[in-house]
Write a protein that holds these residues in place. Structure first.
Motif, PDB file in Angstrom:
ATOM      1  N   ILE A 232     -19.345 -46.658 -51.143  1.00  0.00           N
ATOM      2  CA  ILE A 232     -18.483 -46.058 -52.173  1.00  0.00           C
ATOM      3  C   ILE A 232     -17.130 -46.748 -52.129  1.00  0.00           C
ATOM      4  CG2 ILE A 232     -17.367 -43.934 -52.981  1.00  0.00           C
ATOM      5  CD1 ILE A 232     -19.552 -42.354 -51.520  1.00  0.00           C
ATOM      6  N   THR A 233     -16.546 -46.992 -53.288  1.00  0.00           N
ATOM      7  CA  THR A 233     -15.193 -47.518 -53.347  1.00  0.00           C
ATOM      8  C   THR A 233     -14.400 -46.737 -54.385  1.00  0.00           C
ATOM      9  OG1 THR A 233     -13.881 -49.557 -53.422  1.00  0.00           O
ATOM     10  CG2 THR A 233     -15.578 -49.298 -55.122  1.00  0.00           C
ATOM     11  N   TYR A 234     -13.120 -47.043 -54.489  1.00  0.00           N
ATOM     12  CA  TYR A 234     -12.245 -46.322 -55.403  1.00  0.00           C
ATOM     13  C   TYR A 234     -11.657 -47.289 -56.423  1.00  0.00           C
ATOM     14  CZ  TYR A 234      -8.114 -48.534 -53.517  1.00  0.00           C
ATOM     15  OH  TYR A 234      -7.177 -49.478 -53.183  1.00  0.00           O
ATOM     16  N   ILE A 235     -11.345 -46.781 -57.607  1.00  0.00           N
ATOM     17  CA  ILE A 235     -10.738 -47.560 -58.679  1.00  0.00           C
ATOM     18  C   ILE A 235      -9.503 -46.803 -59.163  1.00  0.00           C
ATOM     19  CG2 ILE A 235     -11.088 -48.674 -60.921  1.00  0.00           C
ATOM     20  CD1 ILE A 235     -13.055 -49.617 -58.739  1.00  0.00           C
ATOM     21  N   PRO A 236      -8.307 -47.411 -59.135  1.00  0.00           N
ATOM     22  CA  PRO A 236      -7.113 -46.713 -59.616  1.00  0.00           C
ATOM     23  C   PRO A 236      -7.050 -46.690 -61.145  1.00  0.00           C
ATOM     24  CG  PRO A 236      -6.530 -48.926 -58.897  1.00  0.00           C
ATOM     25  CD  PRO A 236      -7.990 -48.743 -58.580  1.00  0.00           C
ATOM     26  N   THR A 237      -6.686 -45.546 -61.706  1.00  0.00           N
ATOM     27  CA  THR A 237      -6.480 -45.418 -63.152  1.00  0.00           C
ATOM     28  C   THR A 237      -5.221 -44.592 -63.395  1.00  0.00           C
ATOM     29  OG1 THR A 237      -7.576 -43.301 -63.697  1.00  0.00           O
ATOM     30  CG2 THR A 237      -8.998 -45.210 -63.301  1.00  0.00           C
ATOM     31  N   GLY A 238      -4.774 -44.563 -64.655  1.00  0.00           N
ATOM     32  CA  GLY A 238      -3.611 -43.768 -65.011  1.00  0.00           C
ATOM     33  C   GLY A 238      -3.838 -42.283 -64.853  1.00  0.00           C
ATOM     34  N   PHE A 330     -17.922 -55.496 -53.160  1.00  0.00           N
ATOM     35  CA  PHE A 330     -16.669 -54.814 -53.510  1.00  0.00           C
ATOM     36  C   PHE A 330     -15.508 -55.804 -53.588  1.00  0.00           C
ATOM     37  CE2 PHE A 330     -18.264 -50.495 -51.793  1.00  0.00           C
ATOM     38  CZ  PHE A 330     -18.729 -50.154 -53.058  1.00  0.00           C
ATOM     39  N   ASN A 331     -15.500 -56.812 -52.724  1.00  0.00           N
ATOM     40  CA  ASN A 331     -14.477 -57.843 -52.821  1.00  0.00           C
ATOM     41  C   ASN A 331     -14.550 -58.555 -54.162  1.00  0.00           C
ATOM     42  OD1 ASN A 331     -12.634 -58.186 -50.553  1.00  0.00           O
ATOM     43  ND2 ASN A 331     -14.459 -58.466 -49.297  1.00  0.00           N
ATOM     44  N   SER A 332     -15.773 -58.897 -54.577  1.00  0.00           N
ATOM     45  CA  SER A 332     -15.943 -59.574 -55.860  1.00  0.00           C
ATOM     46  C   SER A 332     -15.494 -58.677 -57.005  1.00  0.00           C
ATOM     47  CB  SER A 332     -17.415 -59.962 -56.059  1.00  0.00           C
ATOM     48  OG  SER A 332     -17.833 -60.883 -55.068  1.00  0.00           O
ATOM     49  N   ARG A 337     -12.180 -58.485 -61.118  1.00  0.00           N
ATOM     50  CA  ARG A 337     -11.977 -57.613 -62.268  1.00  0.00           C
ATOM     51  C   ARG A 337     -10.877 -56.569 -62.059  1.00  0.00           C
ATOM     52  NH1 ARG A 337     -15.330 -56.669 -66.642  1.00  0.00           N
ATOM     53  NH2 ARG A 337     -15.886 -58.846 -66.273  1.00  0.00           N
ATOM     54  N   VAL A 338     -11.053 -55.676 -61.112  1.00  0.00           N
ATOM     55  CA  VAL A 338     -10.200 -54.486 -61.012  1.00  0.00           C
ATOM     56  C   VAL A 338      -8.734 -54.827 -60.782  1.00  0.00           C
ATOM     57  CG1 VAL A 338      -9.749 -52.378 -59.681  1.00  0.00           C
ATOM     58  CG2 VAL A 338     -12.101 -53.025 -60.254  1.00  0.00           C
ATOM     59  N   ALA A 348     -11.771 -45.666 -69.559  1.00  0.00           N
ATOM     60  CA  ALA A 348     -11.551 -47.108 -69.716  1.00  0.00           C
ATOM     61  C   ALA A 348     -12.106 -47.856 -68.502  1.00  0.00           C
ATOM     62  CB  ALA A 348     -10.066 -47.402 -69.887  1.00  0.00           C
ATOM     63  N   ALA A 349     -11.898 -47.290 -67.324  1.00  0.00           N
ATOM     64  CA  ALA A 349     -12.433 -47.916 -66.112  1.00  0.00           C
ATOM     65  C   ALA A 349     -13.960 -47.881 -66.111  1.00  0.00           C
ATOM     66  CB  ALA A 349     -11.885 -47.211 -64.874  1.00  0.00           C
ATOM     67  N   ARG A 350     -14.545 -46.755 -66.522  1.00  0.00           N
ATOM     68  CA  ARG A 350     -16.005 -46.640 -66.581  1.00  0.00           C
ATOM     69  C   ARG A 350     -16.607 -47.755 -67.437  1.00  0.00           C
ATOM     70  NH1 ARG A 350     -18.280 -41.616 -65.252  1.00  0.00           N
ATOM     71  NH2 ARG A 350     -16.765 -39.966 -64.837  1.00  0.00           N
ATOM     72  N   LEU A 351     -16.033 -47.947 -68.609  1.00  0.00           N
ATOM     73  CA  LEU A 351     -16.542 -48.947 -69.534  1.00  0.00           C
ATOM     74  C   LEU A 351     -16.492 -50.342 -68.921  1.00  0.00           C
ATOM     75  CD1 LEU A 351     -14.922 -47.654 -72.829  1.00  0.00           C
ATOM     76  CD2 LEU A 351     -17.375 -47.927 -72.442  1.00  0.00           C
ATOM     77  N   ASP A 352     -15.371 -50.669 -68.276  1.00  0.00           N
ATOM     78  CA  ASP A 352     -15.201 -52.004 -67.727  1.00  0.00           C
ATOM     79  C   ASP A 352     -16.094 -52.211 -66.507  1.00  0.00           C
ATOM     80  OD1 ASP A 352     -13.858 -54.517 -68.046  1.00  0.00           O
ATOM     81  OD2 ASP A 352     -12.724 -54.075 -66.235  1.00  0.00           O
ATOM     82  N   LEU A 353     -16.236 -51.198 -65.667  1.00  0.00           N
ATOM     83  CA  LEU A 353     -17.087 -51.321 -64.486  1.00  0.00           C
ATOM     84  C   LEU A 353     -18.553 -51.463 -64.887  1.00  0.00           C
ATOM     85  CD1 LEU A 353     -15.454 -48.645 -62.159  1.00  0.00           C
ATOM     86  CD2 LEU A 353     -15.198 -51.128 -62.034  1.00  0.00           C
ATOM     87  N   PHE A 354     -18.964 -50.721 -65.899  1.00  0.00           N
ATOM     88  CA  PHE A 354     -20.334 -50.831 -66.395  1.00  0.00           C
ATOM     89  C   PHE A 354     -20.600 -52.242 -66.908  1.00  0.00           C
ATOM     90  CE2 PHE A 354     -23.297 -50.662 -70.012  1.00  0.00           C
ATOM     91  CZ  PHE A 354     -24.418 -50.150 -69.382  1.00  0.00           C
TER      92      PHE A 354
END
Length: 390
Positions: A232-238, A330-332, A337-338, A348-354
């Motif tokens: 599991i990893t984390y993605i920062p969003t607004g 996760f590094n890649s 991207r992130v 917005a993050a969901r769309l880009d990660l998908f």
């Protein structure tokens, strides 16, 4: 007789595919090619979404207003696509037709052939003739090769350094040497995106039972679906963190399951595993490797593993190298991207990660650990080998 199993798509996969059209304004043809599905299949999913049969994917439901907005956006899709092609084919317009054909050949999974030929001012029949002759018969000049390298670099959003770039050029039919590609890239400041460290998400401070490290860093397997590794990893969003749980097949390095949510729970990890099993239907005995996080040690998760007939392996405490392929993924993801995006919302993050996972990583990104094939090529090559052997 071996044959590639029929693709299975979860509700969440369908929802995110539809969102690529409805929320991002991408053309259906573009999204279908990017995900390796037919336009008719995507059209059926869109109809189901409009009828309210796809539900929500953890984000906001697809509303009638969004459907109407999508219709309006579709009217401008052709212009947007051509502008995008022009941006990614930087320098190609000034080169000869062979360079244009080579770039077109690599971009066909993303854009329609007719649109690519129209923007680059070549004919589809000329491209067909070039393909029938197995591509170019002579080496490109430095200027021509540099233009092609720059275009590929833009196409993959800066993901490739010189080794992967060399393999990509060879796959498109252009002979080049390792030293020449490296020299041109270094001389013109073309490099893979800079790597940064990121925060770990493992919570191993618990009293739940843990499993032995059965995998023991044996990351090479003989066939698909022998060993899966998860994390599991984390993605920062607004709006705050978005957590991403993934399941990787070690043979192909393909991400076979994923799930996203605003909380890092055992249910998030279980959803990713459910998707992987639904899509791949592995035989009992598969080895499942994770860290010692509380999500994976929980009774519910372990019961799910037992129900699927999977064996459990866990990394040693605090040893990230025991799950190195997942750390590499996760590094890649973060560096390619992130770290280069600012997500205003979790949607917005969901769309880009998908798009990154299903459109780029699984289908187009070349991996040094599997001979610079893409995960889908590695997966399909195994079935072809078994078919011949049978």
């Amino acid at each position: 007789m071996y044959k590639i199993p029929k693709q299975r798509y979860t509700q969440e996969f369908k929802q995110e595919a539809v969102r690529q059209v409805e929320s991002e304004g991408k053309s259906p043809a573009h999204v279908a090619r990017e995900l390796g599905i037919s336009e008719q299949t995507l059209s059926n999913w869109r109809k189901a979404g409009k009828a309210g049969k796809l539900g929500a994917s953890g984000g906001k439901p697809i509303t009638p207003e969004q459907m109407e907005l999508s219709r309006l956006r579709a009217e401008n899709a052709r212009l947007k696509m051509e502008v995008d092609i022009l941006g990614k084919s930087d320098g190609i317009l000034r080169e000869g037709v062979a360079v244009k054909y080579a770039w077109i050949d690599g971009a066909r999974d993303t854009y329609p052939l007719a649109a690519l030929c129209r923007v680059l001012s070549v004919s589809t029949s000329g491209f067909a003739d070039w393909k029938s002759c197995d591509g170019p018969t002579q080496w490109l000049s430095d200027d021509q090769l540099l233009a092609l390298i720059r275009s590929i670099h833009a196409e993959v959003k800066g993901s490739y350094g010189s080794p992967r770039m060399l393999e990509e050029l060879k796959a498109r039919g252009f002979p080049a040497s390792k030293g020449r590609v490296r020299r041109l890239m270094q001389a013109h400041g073309i490099r893979a995106r800079h790597k940064r460290r990121y925060k770990a998400t493992t919570n191993s401070k618990h009293r739940l039972p843990v499993a032995e490290n059965t995998l023991a860093r044996e990351f090479k397997t003989e066939s698909p679906d022998q060993v899966w590794t998860v994390d599991i990893t984390y993605i920062p969003t607004g709006e705050g963190w978005l957590y991403l749980a993934v399941v990787m097949d070690l043979y192909s390095r393909m991400i076979v399951g994923w799930a996203m949510d605003e909380r890092m729970t055992r249910e998030l990890a279980m959803d990713a595993l459910r998707m992987a099993r639904f899509r791949r239907k592995p035989a009992p005995g598969l080895l499942h490797h994770s860290d010692r996080g509380s999500q994976y040690c929980s009774g519910d998760y372990q019961a799910l593993l037992a129900g699927y007939g999977m064996r459990c392996s866990m990394s040693r405490k605090g040893n990230c190298w025991d799950n190195a392929p997942m750390e590499s993924f996760f590094n890649s993801l973060k560096n390619e991207r992130v770290f280069h995006e600012r997500y205003s919302t979790r949607d917005a993050a969901r769309l880009d990660l998908f798009e990154y996972i299903e459109g780029f990583y699984n289908r187009r990104r070349r991996h040094s650990s599997i001979g610079y094939r893409t995960p889908i090529q590695q997966y399909e090559a195994w079935f072809e080998k078994e078919k011949v052997a049978a």
